[in-house]
Design an enzyme around this catalytic site. Sequence first.
Site, PDB file in Angstrom:
ATOM      1  N   GLU A  60       0.806  -1.220   0.000  1.00 54.67           N
ATOM      2  CA  GLU A  60       0.000   0.000   0.000  1.00 54.67           C
ATOM      3  C   GLU A  60       0.842   1.275   0.000  1.00 54.67           C
ATOM      4  OE1 GLU A  60      -0.587  -2.626   1.868  1.00 54.67           O
ATOM      5  OE2 GLU A  60      -2.685  -3.222   1.557  1.00 54.67           O
ATOM      6  N   HIS A 129     -11.587  -5.246   8.669  1.00 55.82           N
ATOM      7  CA  HIS A 129     -12.132  -5.213   7.311  1.00 55.82           C
ATOM      8  C   HIS A 129     -13.418  -4.391   7.258  1.00 55.82           C
ATOM      9  CE1 HIS A 129      -9.214  -8.128   6.115  1.00 55.82           C
ATOM     10  NE2 HIS A 129      -9.786  -8.392   4.960  1.00 55.82           N
TER      11      HIS A 129
END
Lengths: 323, 342
Positions: A60, A129
């Site tokens: 990322e 999540h």
Amino acid sequence: MRKLSYVKAINEALHQTIEKDKNVFLIGQGVISPWYVGATTVGLVDKFGENRIIDTPVSESGITGAAAGAALTGMRPIVMHPRMDFMYYAMDQIANQIANWHYMFGGQVNVPMTIWGIINRGGEQAAQHSQAIQAMFTHIPGLKVVMPSNPYDAKGLLISAIYDNNPVVFIDDRWLYEITGDVPKEMYTVPIGKGAIRKKGKDVTIVATSWMVQKAIEAGSILQKDGIDAEIIDIRTLKPLDETLIFKSVKKTGRLVVADAAWKTCGVAGEISALVTENIFQSLKAPIKRVTLPDTPAPMSSVLEKAYYIDADNIVKTVKSLI
Amino acid sequence: MPINKKPHNNISPAVLKKMYITMLRIRRVEEKIGELVRAKEIICPCHLYIGQEAIATGVCSALRKEDYVFSTHRSHGHYIAKGGDINTLMAELYGKITGCSKGRGGSMHITSPDIGFPGSSAIVTGTIPLAVGVGLSFHIREKDNVAVAFFGDGATNEGAFYESLNFAALKKLPVIFVCENNLYSTHMNISKCLSDTRIYKKAEAFKMPGVCIDGNDTIKVFEQAKKAIDFAREGKGPSLLECLTYRWRGHVGPNIDVDKGLRSEKELKSWMAKCPIKRLEAFLMKQDILSKSEKEKISKQINKEIEESLAFAEKGSFPKANELHKYVFAKDLDTKNLGKRI
């Protein structure tokens, strides 16, 4: 007008901008995978190839920085993060580099990129999540933050984000993906920094973000039946915030409820609440109330999820406590 | 491959002389900045490049103007080597509106976008992904330019460094990773923070060329950089150059940090004896590329440039306090051609 789902509206914005402008490209972990991004990227890689629809390793920080580097050369990348939780890895690039470069170099360098973060919660996905961390980005000078609540704005704000000369964090919520609405076929933009009134009313102002706009509209209908006439503002952009629209409405109604499906402490709802008390305190007939997620990590068990997530009922109850 | 000991070849006398001038310019500018910091004329933290001049100079001399260079907190050398204006550099250190970053950046954040120097950043490793992104842009647009990331040995401890090496190698992007190994990550010796101090070896794991160079040998740096740059221009992908060197001053500021017990005087002196500028100068004189009178002329010219830069800095105004918010956001793009606004 033609009806389109939210997910297809995003897909169409991507197709049209990438086709129109060679400087636009899409990069990120899972950009070709429906498992990551739903149907938002259908057909892109077949049409534009792997040079401009770039599926990446799980990196990322490196990938967000790479998108920023390309933006420094005048390209207009869209870097996608399939869950906002993963964006913490990219925080150095977003907060230290991307947000600062224009200011730090006296306005001589632009970072015209879109940082696309997806909220993908529920379904017992638990704490890592499910996060909606819009407040983190809204806090940082130099970033614009948008959260469209319907298909029309999803397309128009995504196109605006891509063509803005600043880094724009574009946040969508997968709970909105199947919602349908009017979406013109041609390219158009929805201005960043402008909210919209979804329902006019005189008794209370409900300012909502993203998914909570849909819930506020439901709440508005329920309240109407009970004789409470709520004005509903879809704030659309968290930064720069359309304070004028909020102030005007609260001056009229004298009551404010802010609904944001993210944590309460130091959140967007708190910020809007503070702005109203600082600027138009004398207009208020009642305390400002926030409808937000509780300050706990997202739980797993569906029983706990039900207690954690908020709905139209929470808004209705909160509004009724004020009137 | 281990330290490359092949002699130089194919570098024109003009390039060699220009590199000498650049290195001397960096040295003198840094010495002057050191004096001004000591005198508290300059307040912003300055990380001096003295001792490492051969690396910025050798690499940037092998680049084109359109190639991009990314720098770090120790930024002045890279800026000057890429062709940055020392007047605006000096004005920036004083926080003037005439500074290269209009008084918003200071020593750690200098820029010269027109010559491929978009900016320097104070977060260790922070610019390495950006350089990869510039390489990605060149790759997508099929340009034969390259991007260079300068960074220190400390940066190789960060995850983003490895993410960047992997992605650049995976996509064969035109990026040159230049590690200036000056043996210290701020105060910490490299042996205390890297399990394997042979940084160039890390390239192997990503299937890219990695070389270790005597970073005080300008000619070797130039040659190896040229090789890596040509390789990248041909679309063969990135390279990692580890350049062994030493900073003469402390991590930040004009002092030498010997008194603080962070390193020994013996170590410092041994590296000062390997001065990259004296080394190139001796070579140029031996080869009759540089005469004694020319050397004096160059020296005087650089001193004059520095005096002028100080006058330039002095003359500039400070930003106005009411311009604090200026530059938080860039002007929006005119979207009228894109469709209606609602």
